[in-house]
Design an enzyme around this catalytic site. Structure first.
Site, PDB file in Angstrom:
ATOM      1  N   ARG A  58       0.855  -1.188   0.000  1.00 59.45           N
ATOM      2  CA  ARG A  58       0.000   0.000   0.000  1.00 59.45           C
ATOM      3  C   ARG A  58       0.890   1.236   0.000  1.00 59.45           C
ATOM      4  NH1 ARG A  58      -4.398   0.260  -1.896  1.00 59.45           N
ATOM      5  NH2 ARG A  58      -5.226  -1.446  -0.622  1.00 59.45           N
ATOM      6  N   GLN A  83      -7.570  -8.708  -8.551  1.00 59.80           N
ATOM      7  CA  GLN A  83      -7.546  -7.274  -8.872  1.00 59.80           C
ATOM      8  C   GLN A  83      -6.111  -6.823  -9.140  1.00 59.80           C
ATOM      9  OE1 GLN A  83      -9.905  -4.248  -7.982  1.00 59.80           O
ATOM     10  NE2 GLN A  83      -8.583  -2.983  -6.719  1.00 59.80           N
ATOM     11  N   ARG A  88       2.362  -7.413  -9.027  1.00 63.18           N
ATOM     12  CA  ARG A  88       2.635  -6.772  -7.732  1.00 63.18           C
ATOM     13  C   ARG A  88       2.692  -7.775  -6.585  1.00 63.18           C
ATOM     14  NH1 ARG A  88      -2.796  -3.539  -5.638  1.00 63.18           N
ATOM     15  NH2 ARG A  88      -4.282  -5.250  -5.861  1.00 63.18           N
ATOM     16  N   HIS A 172       1.281   2.198 -10.574  1.00 71.28           N
ATOM     17  CA  HIS A 172       0.344   2.721  -9.576  1.00 71.28           C
ATOM     18  C   HIS A 172       1.060   3.638  -8.570  1.00 71.28           C
ATOM     19  CE1 HIS A 172      -2.932   2.785  -6.735  1.00 71.28           C
ATOM     20  NE2 HIS A 172      -3.628   1.893  -7.398  1.00 71.28           N
ATOM     21  N   ASP A 216     -11.642   8.690  -8.299  1.00 72.06           N
ATOM     22  CA  ASP A 216     -11.144   7.483  -8.963  1.00 72.06           C
ATOM     23  C   ASP A 216     -11.519   7.587 -10.443  1.00 72.06           C
ATOM     24  OD1 ASP A 216     -10.142   4.998  -9.535  1.00 72.06           O
ATOM     25  OD2 ASP A 216     -11.470   3.886  -8.171  1.00 72.06           O
ATOM     26  N   GLU A 274      -1.402   7.553 -11.903  1.00 72.13           N
ATOM     27  CA  GLU A 274      -1.012   6.222 -12.352  1.00 72.13           C
ATOM     28  C   GLU A 274      -1.011   6.115 -13.875  1.00 72.13           C
ATOM     29  OE1 GLU A 274      -3.973   3.665 -10.482  1.00 72.13           O
ATOM     30  OE2 GLU A 274      -4.111   5.028  -8.791  1.00 72.13           O
TER      31      GLU A 274
HETATM   32  C1  BG6 Z   1      -6.731   2.318  -8.415  1.00 67.67           C
HETATM   33  C2  BG6 Z   1      -8.129   1.982  -8.828  1.00 67.67           C
HETATM   34  O1  BG6 Z   1      -5.871   2.219  -9.501  1.00 67.67           O
HETATM   35  O2  BG6 Z   1      -6.315   1.410  -7.404  1.00 67.67           O
HETATM   36  C3  BG6 Z   1      -9.041   2.017  -7.618  1.00 67.67           C
HETATM   37  O3  BG6 Z   1      -8.577   2.873  -9.839  1.00 67.67           O
HETATM   38  C4  BG6 Z   1      -8.522   1.108  -6.532  1.00 67.67           C
HETATM   39  O4  BG6 Z   1     -10.358   1.651  -8.007  1.00 67.67           O
HETATM   40  C5  BG6 Z   1      -7.079   1.479  -6.229  1.00 67.67           C
HETATM   41  O5  BG6 Z   1      -9.322   1.237  -5.385  1.00 67.67           O
HETATM   42  C6  BG6 Z   1      -6.425   0.612  -5.157  1.00 67.67           C
HETATM   43  O6  BG6 Z   1      -6.485  -0.724  -5.491  1.00 67.67           O
HETATM   44  P1  BG6 Z   1      -5.920  -1.813  -4.504  1.00 67.67           P
HETATM   45  O7  BG6 Z   1      -6.208  -3.157  -5.132  1.00 67.67           O
HETATM   46  O8  BG6 Z   1      -4.451  -1.570  -4.363  1.00 67.67           O
HETATM   47  O9  BG6 Z   1      -6.646  -1.622  -3.206  1.00 67.67           O
END
Ligand code: BG6
Length: 300
Positions: A58, A83, A88, A172, A216, A274
């Site tokens: 994070r 997701q 990563r 990201h 977002d 990003e």
């Molecule tokens: C962003 C997305 O790139 O990443 C968001 O557009 C998402 O929708 C965010 O909440 C964080 O994603 P994650 O999987 O790291 O919690």
């Protein structure tokens, strides 16, 4: 430049003679720190970020591949992926460093350092969830280059399979700011975007972006972006072959929902900008490669 590994070999740090440094976690090849010559951190990293390989990081710069966001149900190839894919959550291999004199800076003799990382379908470090859900032969090379004034991250995706595959790529980046209420992003005026907090409706940006609540958005635009705070340019982001930019800030409620987001009011000190190629799919035939890069410069 010096390049050092942590005792457990999980982190590599490169430092320029002038003091700038980057730290990259092999898990995800995630850049988790970028400091300028006065040791001021430029990337936001949650104080609750997991750096032990149990969860995507994070903060810093997690790499998104081969799917962005929750996999779309109508795209069979990626529909079983987690997701943001598996880049990563895989352990990358450090391939080596190279140093050079920055072009245009011969007089000052500024040095730059490039760290290369690799991940392939045959790698031991590949996240098993990714391997099961995306059975293609591929090779990724990720290069992180530090200069005195900027950081470049560049990803090359090669299809080593007999079949074509579709992929998305995104860097990201969590930028660190002092107070999000004073931040503006320019360079996206008149660009269209998909607003993920408003039923994915398509809108057109008018003027600068200010973050005043959960944000977002997936923009489609080329050209440089600037992130300013109180009228002073903090970062200039340029992109190569990445025609989308996601602008994300979770704000109060979403920050609360994320267990690894700390401090809870940390959303005031971060902004995700990003660069990616996520609007459609990059379709790579056998032997084809795709390369995309971002450069984040300090100041204007
Ligand atoms: C962003 C997305 O790139 O990443 C968001 O557009 C998402 O929708 C965010 O909440 C964080 O994603 P994650 O999987 O790291 O919690």
């Amino acid at each position: 430049p010096t390049v050092n590994f942590s005792d457990d070999n999980s982190l590599v740090t490169a430092t320029l003679p002038t003091g700038e440094s980057i730290t990259v976690l092999l898990y995800g090849a995630t850049v988790i720190s970028w400091k300028d010559s006065s040791s001021t951190e430029k990337l936001w990293l949650s104080s609750a970020a997991k750096l032990d390989g149990t969860k995507p990081v994070r903060g810093g710069i997690p790499l998104v591949f081969p799917v962005f966001g929750p996999p779309p149900a109508d795209h069979a190839q990626t529909s079983s992926l987690p997701q943001h894919g598996f880049a990563r959550t895989s352990r990358w291999e450090f391939l080596g460093k190279s140093t050079s004199e920055s072009s245009g800076d011969q007089q000052t003799g500024d040095l730059s350092v490039k760290l290369d990382f690799g991940l392939s379908s045959a790698a031991d470090g590949l996240d098993p969830k990714g391997k099961a859900a995306w059975p293609f032969k591929f090779n990724l090379i990720y290069s992180v280059t530090l200069n005195r004034r900027d950081l470049t991250t560049s990803l090359v995706v090669t299809n080593d399979d007999e079949r074509a595959f579709d992929c998305q790529v995104l860097m990201h980046t969590y930028l660190k700011v002092k107070d999000i209420t004073n931040v503006t992003i320019s360079g996206l005026d008149s660009s269209s975007y998909v607003d993920k907090v408003d039923a994915a409706s398509t809108k057109t940006q008018s003027g600068e972006i200010r973050i005043e609540g959960e944000t977002d958005r997936v923009y489609t635009a080329d050209g440089p972006l600037t992130v300013s705070e109180g009228g002073k340019t903090l970062f200039t982001v340029t992109r190569d072959n990445l025609s989308n930019v996601v602008v994300w800030n979770p704000w109060v409620e979403k920050a609360k929902d994320m267990g690894d987001f700390e401090p809870k009011d940390g959303y005031k000190e971060m902004l995700c900008v990003e660069p990616g190629s996520v609007g459609g799919w990059q379709t790579l035939e056998k032997g084809d490669a795709f390369e995309g890069a971002q450069t984040i410069a300090l100041g204007a």
